[in-house]
Design a protein around this motif. Sequence first.
Motif, PDB file in Angstrom:
ATOM      1  N   LEU A  28      44.814  53.790  38.761  1.00  0.00           N
ATOM      2  CA  LEU A  28      43.319  53.635  39.420  1.00  0.00           C
ATOM      3  C   LEU A  28      42.761  52.200  39.235  1.00  0.00           C
ATOM      4  O   LEU A  28      42.212  51.610  39.997  1.00  0.00           O
ATOM      5  N   PHE A  29      42.835  51.672  38.225  1.00  0.00           N
ATOM      6  CA  PHE A  29      42.657  50.236  37.836  1.00  0.00           C
ATOM      7  C   PHE A  29      43.365  49.198  38.926  1.00  0.00           C
ATOM      8  O   PHE A  29      42.732  48.346  39.426  1.00  0.00           O
ATOM      9  N   ALA A  30      44.625  49.532  39.198  1.00  0.00           N
ATOM     10  CA  ALA A  30      45.455  48.545  40.045  1.00  0.00           C
ATOM     11  C   ALA A  30      44.951  48.703  41.253  1.00  0.00           C
ATOM     12  O   ALA A  30      44.688  47.976  42.183  1.00  0.00           O
ATOM     13  N   VAL A  31      44.732  50.006  41.760  1.00  0.00           N
ATOM     14  CA  VAL A  31      44.179  50.018  43.169  1.00  0.00           C
ATOM     15  C   VAL A  31      42.709  49.265  43.206  1.00  0.00           C
ATOM     16  O   VAL A  31      42.467  48.626  44.419  1.00  0.00           O
ATOM     17  N   ALA A  32      41.889  49.608  42.176  1.00  0.00           N
ATOM     18  CA  ALA A  32      40.666  48.801  42.181  1.00  0.00           C
ATOM     19  C   ALA A  32      40.665  47.381  42.422  1.00  0.00           C
ATOM     20  O   ALA A  32      39.986  46.821  43.071  1.00  0.00           O
ATOM     21  N   LEU A  33      41.754  47.024  41.368  1.00  0.00           N
ATOM     22  CA  LEU A  33      41.955  45.426  41.525  1.00  0.00           C
ATOM     23  C   LEU A  33      42.397  44.751  42.811  1.00  0.00           C
ATOM     24  O   LEU A  33      41.960  44.051  43.227  1.00  0.00           O
ATOM     25  N   ALA A  34      43.224  45.565  43.194  1.00  0.00           N
ATOM     26  CA  ALA A  34      43.784  44.958  44.487  1.00  0.00           C
ATOM     27  C   ALA A  34      42.733  45.277  45.716  1.00  0.00           C
ATOM     28  O   ALA A  34      42.884  44.365  46.814  1.00  0.00           O
ATOM     29  N   ARG A  35      42.232  46.037  45.943  1.00  0.00           N
ATOM     30  CA  ARG A  35      41.117  46.168  46.723  1.00  0.00           C
ATOM     31  C   ARG A  35      39.914  45.042  46.583  1.00  0.00           C
ATOM     32  O   ARG A  35      39.501  44.599  47.463  1.00  0.00           O
ATOM     33  N   ALA A  36      39.697  44.850  45.428  1.00  0.00           N
ATOM     34  CA  ALA A  36      38.762  43.754  44.972  1.00  0.00           C
ATOM     35  C   ALA A  36      39.139  42.560  45.215  1.00  0.00           C
ATOM     36  O   ALA A  36      38.405  41.514  45.756  1.00  0.00           O
ATOM     37  N   LEU A  37      40.436  42.179  45.144  1.00  0.00           N
ATOM     38  CA  LEU A  37      41.021  40.821  45.331  1.00  0.00           C
ATOM     39  C   LEU A  37      41.686  40.433  46.545  1.00  0.00           C
ATOM     40  O   LEU A  37      41.909  39.378  46.831  1.00  0.00           O
ATOM     41  N   ALA A  38      42.198  41.488  47.188  1.00  0.00           N
ATOM     42  CA  ALA A  38      42.928  41.123  48.393  1.00  0.00           C
ATOM     43  C   ALA A  38      42.471  42.007  49.372  1.00  0.00           C
ATOM     44  O   ALA A  38      42.189  41.339  50.599  1.00  0.00           O
ATOM     45  N   ALA A  39      42.289  43.324  49.347  1.00  0.00           N
ATOM     46  CA  ALA A  39      41.977  43.929  50.646  1.00  0.00           C
ATOM     47  C   ALA A  39      40.647  43.958  51.049  1.00  0.00           C
ATOM     48  O   ALA A  39      40.246  43.585  52.241  1.00  0.00           O
TER      49      ALA A  39
ATOM     50  N   THR B   3      40.032  33.255  52.529  1.00  0.00           N
ATOM     51  CA  THR B   3      40.008  33.099  51.023  1.00  0.00           C
ATOM     52  C   THR B   3      40.519  31.675  50.781  1.00  0.00           C
ATOM     53  O   THR B   3      41.571  31.384  51.154  1.00  0.00           O
ATOM     54  N   PRO B   4      39.641  30.662  50.238  1.00  0.00           N
ATOM     55  CA  PRO B   4      40.134  29.488  49.854  1.00  0.00           C
ATOM     56  C   PRO B   4      41.358  29.599  48.989  1.00  0.00           C
ATOM     57  O   PRO B   4      41.335  30.338  48.074  1.00  0.00           O
ATOM     58  N   PRO B   5      42.170  28.260  48.865  1.00  0.00           N
ATOM     59  CA  PRO B   5      43.303  28.593  47.895  1.00  0.00           C
ATOM     60  C   PRO B   5      42.777  28.405  46.752  1.00  0.00           C
ATOM     61  O   PRO B   5      43.628  28.864  45.828  1.00  0.00           O
ATOM     62  N   HIS B   6      42.005  27.911  46.245  1.00  0.00           N
ATOM     63  CA  HIS B   6      41.257  27.510  44.786  1.00  0.00           C
ATOM     64  C   HIS B   6      41.082  28.896  44.461  1.00  0.00           C
ATOM     65  O   HIS B   6      41.278  29.197  43.243  1.00  0.00           O
ATOM     66  N   VAL B   7      40.264  29.785  45.185  1.00  0.00           N
ATOM     67  CA  VAL B   7      40.042  31.072  44.669  1.00  0.00           C
ATOM     68  C   VAL B   7      41.082  31.925  44.457  1.00  0.00           C
ATOM     69  O   VAL B   7      41.325  32.649  43.576  1.00  0.00           O
ATOM     70  N   ALA B   8      42.061  32.017  45.400  1.00  0.00           N
ATOM     71  CA  ALA B   8      43.317  32.645  45.399  1.00  0.00           C
ATOM     72  C   ALA B   8      44.180  32.206  44.085  1.00  0.00           C
ATOM     73  O   ALA B   8      44.711  33.162  43.303  1.00  0.00           O
ATOM     74  N   ALA B   9      44.200  31.025  43.684  1.00  0.00           N
ATOM     75  CA  ALA B   9      44.906  30.626  42.662  1.00  0.00           C
ATOM     76  C   ALA B   9      44.396  31.037  41.386  1.00  0.00           C
ATOM     77  O   ALA B   9      44.993  31.684  40.482  1.00  0.00           O
ATOM     78  N   TYR B  10      42.814  30.840  41.224  1.00  0.00           N
ATOM     79  CA  TYR B  10      42.223  31.497  40.174  1.00  0.00           C
ATOM     80  C   TYR B  10      42.475  32.878  39.890  1.00  0.00           C
ATOM     81  O   TYR B  10      42.706  33.418  38.778  1.00  0.00           O
ATOM     82  N   ARG B  11      42.488  33.715  40.882  1.00  0.00           N
ATOM     83  CA  ARG B  11      42.726  34.928  41.080  1.00  0.00           C
ATOM     84  C   ARG B  11      44.191  35.420  40.462  1.00  0.00           C
ATOM     85  O   ARG B  11      44.210  36.154  39.748  1.00  0.00           O
ATOM     86  N   SER B  12      44.933  34.679  40.897  1.00  0.00           N
ATOM     87  CA  SER B  12      46.388  34.930  40.806  1.00  0.00           C
ATOM     88  C   SER B  12      46.627  34.552  38.958  1.00  0.00           C
ATOM     89  O   SER B  12      47.381  35.463  38.498  1.00  0.00           O
ATOM     90  N   VAL B  13      45.977  33.865  38.577  1.00  0.00           N
ATOM     91  CA  VAL B  13      46.295  33.432  37.190  1.00  0.00           C
ATOM     92  C   VAL B  13      45.648  34.439  36.434  1.00  0.00           C
ATOM     93  O   VAL B  13      46.155  34.923  35.414  1.00  0.00           O
ATOM     94  N   ILE B  14      44.340  34.727  36.703  1.00  0.00           N
ATOM     95  CA  ILE B  14      43.708  36.087  35.593  1.00  0.00           C
ATOM     96  C   ILE B  14      44.335  37.098  35.897  1.00  0.00           C
ATOM     97  O   ILE B  14      44.486  37.955  34.853  1.00  0.00           O
ATOM     98  N   VAL B  15      44.936  37.579  37.236  1.00  0.00           N
ATOM     99  CA  VAL B  15      45.592  38.895  37.367  1.00  0.00           C
ATOM    100  C   VAL B  15      46.825  38.818  36.578  1.00  0.00           C
ATOM    101  O   VAL B  15      47.395  39.781  35.862  1.00  0.00           O
ATOM    102  N   THR B  16      47.696  37.692  36.630  1.00  0.00           N
ATOM    103  CA  THR B  16      48.787  37.622  35.845  1.00  0.00           C
ATOM    104  C   THR B  16      48.699  37.719  34.527  1.00  0.00           C
ATOM    105  O   THR B  16      49.381  38.380  33.674  1.00  0.00           O
TER     106      THR B  16
END
Lengths: 547, 56
Positions: A28-39, B3-16
Amino acid sequence: MSRYLQDYHFTYAVAIVIGCAAALGVALFAVALARALAADPDLVVPLAEQAEQVKARPVGPGEFAPDLAWPFYPFRQSRADLERVRRNVAENNAAVWRRPARWFFHDAVGWWILFPIPAAIISFLFLASVVSWLCFAVYALVSTICTAASLALLVPAAALLRTAERTRRSRVRTEAACVRCFHVTPWAAYQCPACGHPHHDVRPGRLGLFVRRCECGTHLPTRASRAAWRVTPACKRCGAPMAPGSGAVRDIRVPVFGDISAGKTRFLYASLNGIMVTAGRAGLEVTFPDEPSSEQAEFGLGVIRARRETAKTSTNTQVALTFRLGSGRRSELVHLFDAAGEHFRAARRPDVLRFLDDGQGLVYILDPFSIEAIRKQLGGADAPAVRAARAAAGDPQLTYDEVASRLRDAGVPASRGKLAVVVSKADLLRSAGLDLPAGSEATAQWLWDLGMHNLVMAARRDFAEVRFFVIASQAISPGDPDDPGAPLRWLLRVHGSRLPADPADADGAPGAETPAGRPGPSRSRSRSGSGGRHARVVPDERAEARS
Amino acid sequence: MRTPPHVAAYRSVIVTITFLILLSAGLGLAGYGPLATLHRTAGPVSHDLHLDRISG
């Protein structure tokens, strides 16, 4: 109960169910995260950021809305991402709870007859929800810590860079002056090379530390000292393009004023000629950053060097001549402003004289043939010498008073300014047989004796420093008597220019030749108008040695 | 809008970082049960083999 826990048939089954619930929560969290940050991200675009900023702090008069550039992630986007992930997690949980909630709490209460099944399903979903929110809590914690750490680095760094830039600005006295509308600002607007959008405030901050990303995606340098050289500076008021380096180099503005036919335009060209020679001797390059200035200078210098007459300046013509002294980042932009004398007779009214308000040093051109005592000495207003000089008809005191009143009315602190009172047409006076003083004090005393004591007193009262010069607007070598470059050299020097105030100081510099490539003519060390001392003509020592 | 690259980079770091923390926690929780079981099952065997007396 303890017997069940000892039984792995029971324990493993429960563990597997708990694991599945946890996996569902993670999903549930992963889907929410993927939608919020990518999709389906909530991207804070520059326009939305600008609207928020304006709403939080409305733009005042004379201010500009924040620039359209992408804000740093920690300043705004991190909050948007966190909020979007939270909303998605809530939505996902609501989605998985929707049917069981309807089954067990609304429509089919009869399911409670089979008590263990609803209880198991609800427990399963509850555990999944808890896990999904725990995952979100971890994400929120990481995001908050990263944002706080970034801000802890970025904010002091931006403050440091701003301080460094402010210090440089006050040390070098950088400003940006528009020669079209005469608006002066600490720095210019800098146009994006791709979309042409002007960036009014390029200081390091929430839009970038060293570079910022324009709305169109183009990278622009922050800080005026860098942006001024890499993108086109433009006036913040009228949008006219400005010279490269505007806002990053020393900016000196010298308005020239005086009555009709006082010799303002001719002085402007003659002084420019003298400045070019002095700069050449000092090894400083003089260039013209814009086409109109280049054309004006070419025409004016041609007139002066060919000893031709100067045409009367049209009342519709605005003469703003800009030249660059030196080259590169250490260069200086000098603006010379001139306007037809008719405007100065009612200087308080026309907006065309706005350049007077922001001048750092003013030059007042005084036609000696308009002084009554001089006319009498030469035989009256109809004397041949007076007619040949095409003397200014008005009272020189009136023009000065008009301009001084304008400055006072505009709230311009003239008491901190410098004024060069320039007695023009010295060559004509000498040819008419009059003896002229040399040196600032002597010239002031000479004017006083001629009945211009009001002007001398008012000038000394109104301005912080006043010097009096006697010049002939001809192609006179710097340092020679009646040198027309002396007033401008003095004003440039007191505003920190690298140009030597005394042309003799430039002798040792490389390239000590005239712009035409010829060695400079032998010069007498005239102190005309400098230091307030009387002129004392000293023969050139080298010339003496040669003889 | 891209999405600007710096936003993508920040998001990647936080998600990782989030992923690594959750992975550690998940592995820890998932591994606790098997380890505890292994300990319980291995305990009697080690006693039977007198492994605890070898050093003595």
